[in-house]
Motif scaffolding. Sequence first.
Motif, PDB file in Angstrom:
ATOM      1  N   SER A 165       7.740   2.108   3.340  1.00 32.13           N
ATOM      2  CA  SER A 165       6.731   1.195   2.793  1.00 32.13           C
ATOM      3  C   SER A 165       5.618   0.939   3.817  1.00 32.13           C
ATOM      4  O   SER A 165       4.450   0.800   3.442  1.00 32.13           O
ATOM      5  N   ALA A 166       5.956   0.900   5.119  1.00 36.19           N
ATOM      6  CA  ALA A 166       4.924   0.729   6.148  1.00 36.19           C
ATOM      7  C   ALA A 166       3.992   1.934   6.191  1.00 36.19           C
ATOM      8  O   ALA A 166       2.771   1.779   6.307  1.00 36.19           O
ATOM      9  N   LEU A 170       3.435   4.077   3.677  1.00 32.48           N
ATOM     10  CA  LEU A 170       2.644   4.063   2.443  1.00 32.48           C
ATOM     11  C   LEU A 170       1.558   3.002   2.489  1.00 32.48           C
ATOM     12  O   LEU A 170       0.455   3.215   1.960  1.00 32.48           O
ATOM     13  N   LEU A 171       1.826   1.879   3.124  1.00 32.25           N
ATOM     14  CA  LEU A 171       0.801   0.842   3.270  1.00 32.25           C
ATOM     15  C   LEU A 171      -0.309   1.326   4.191  1.00 32.25           C
ATOM     16  O   LEU A 171      -1.492   1.104   3.912  1.00 32.25           O
ATOM     17  N   ALA A 172       0.057   2.016   5.277  1.00 33.04           N
ATOM     18  CA  ALA A 172      -0.946   2.517   6.211  1.00 33.04           C
ATOM     19  C   ALA A 172      -1.880   3.529   5.552  1.00 33.04           C
ATOM     20  O   ALA A 172      -3.078   3.563   5.850  1.00 33.04           O
ATOM     21  N   LYS A 189      -2.601   3.449   2.443  1.00 32.03           N
ATOM     22  CA  LYS A 189      -3.152   2.726   1.293  1.00 32.03           C
ATOM     23  C   LYS A 189      -2.671   3.276  -0.050  1.00 32.03           C
ATOM     24  O   LYS A 189      -3.395   3.275  -1.040  1.00 32.03           O
ATOM     25  N   ILE A 216       0.231   2.040  -1.346  1.00 30.96           N
ATOM     26  CA  ILE A 216       0.791   0.850  -1.991  1.00 30.96           C
ATOM     27  C   ILE A 216       0.018  -0.384  -1.537  1.00 30.96           C
ATOM     28  O   ILE A 216      -0.681  -0.362  -0.519  1.00 30.96           O
ATOM     29  N   GLN A 217       0.155  -1.423  -2.294  1.00 30.69           N
ATOM     30  CA  GLN A 217      -0.466  -2.706  -1.966  1.00 30.69           C
ATOM     31  C   GLN A 217       0.370  -3.412  -0.888  1.00 30.69           C
ATOM     32  O   GLN A 217       1.529  -3.054  -0.658  1.00 30.69           O
ATOM     33  N   PRO A 218      -0.173  -4.423  -0.264  1.00 33.14           N
ATOM     34  CA  PRO A 218       0.583  -5.158   0.768  1.00 33.14           C
ATOM     35  C   PRO A 218       1.820  -5.895   0.220  1.00 33.14           C
ATOM     36  O   PRO A 218       2.777  -6.104   0.965  1.00 33.14           O
ATOM     37  N   PHE A 241       5.156  -3.967   0.659  1.00 29.80           N
ATOM     38  CA  PHE A 241       5.506  -3.946   2.075  1.00 29.80           C
ATOM     39  C   PHE A 241       6.060  -5.299   2.502  1.00 29.80           C
ATOM     40  O   PHE A 241       7.060  -5.383   3.218  1.00 29.80           O
ATOM     41  N   SER A 269       9.801  -6.119   3.896  1.00 28.72           N
ATOM     42  CA  SER A 269       9.938  -6.812   5.176  1.00 28.72           C
ATOM     43  C   SER A 269      10.811  -8.048   5.040  1.00 28.72           C
ATOM     44  O   SER A 269      11.663  -8.319   5.888  1.00 28.72           O
TER      45      SER A 269
END
Length: 157
Positions: free
Chosen positions: A40-41, A43-45, A47, A49-51, A54, A58
Amino acid sequence: MTIHFGYKKKQVLDGLRGHFFGRPEIRILVIIINAFALLSAILLAFKVIQPLPFLLFSVLWLFLWVSIQRLLPLSIYRRSSTFQDTFILSFEERGILLETARGSQLWGWEDFSSFKETLYFFHLYFDARSFFLIPKDSFNDLTDVQAARQMLKDRIK
């Protein structure tokens, strides 16, 4: 060899953590949660996925870690009256004799399936989930600890 002991809360909590992290299902769960958190980190980096996802992973990771590190050992410690007693434990040829003010119990060497040693304890396992903790600081000196270790290695297969 005979030892007298009671349990110290900090050491017992550490010993219980060692037991839980030694369980294969807990290790697999931690690996899976960590893998999803890393994914998820990443994929977030990028962009993808949305925050919010993530953040959810977490929070799940944090809840799992706090549960295994603090809540689970503390709940076992509070529920068990064993950790409040004082004991006299004797290593004998026929097994281990445990005595308290309420009575005594003799476990033959064949009653134990395995043992492991951690920083503060010898964990004597009856099966995968049942065990007894012997504090290493209850021995008189290092030679007694080494003698107990050798006896456990020789007697518990």
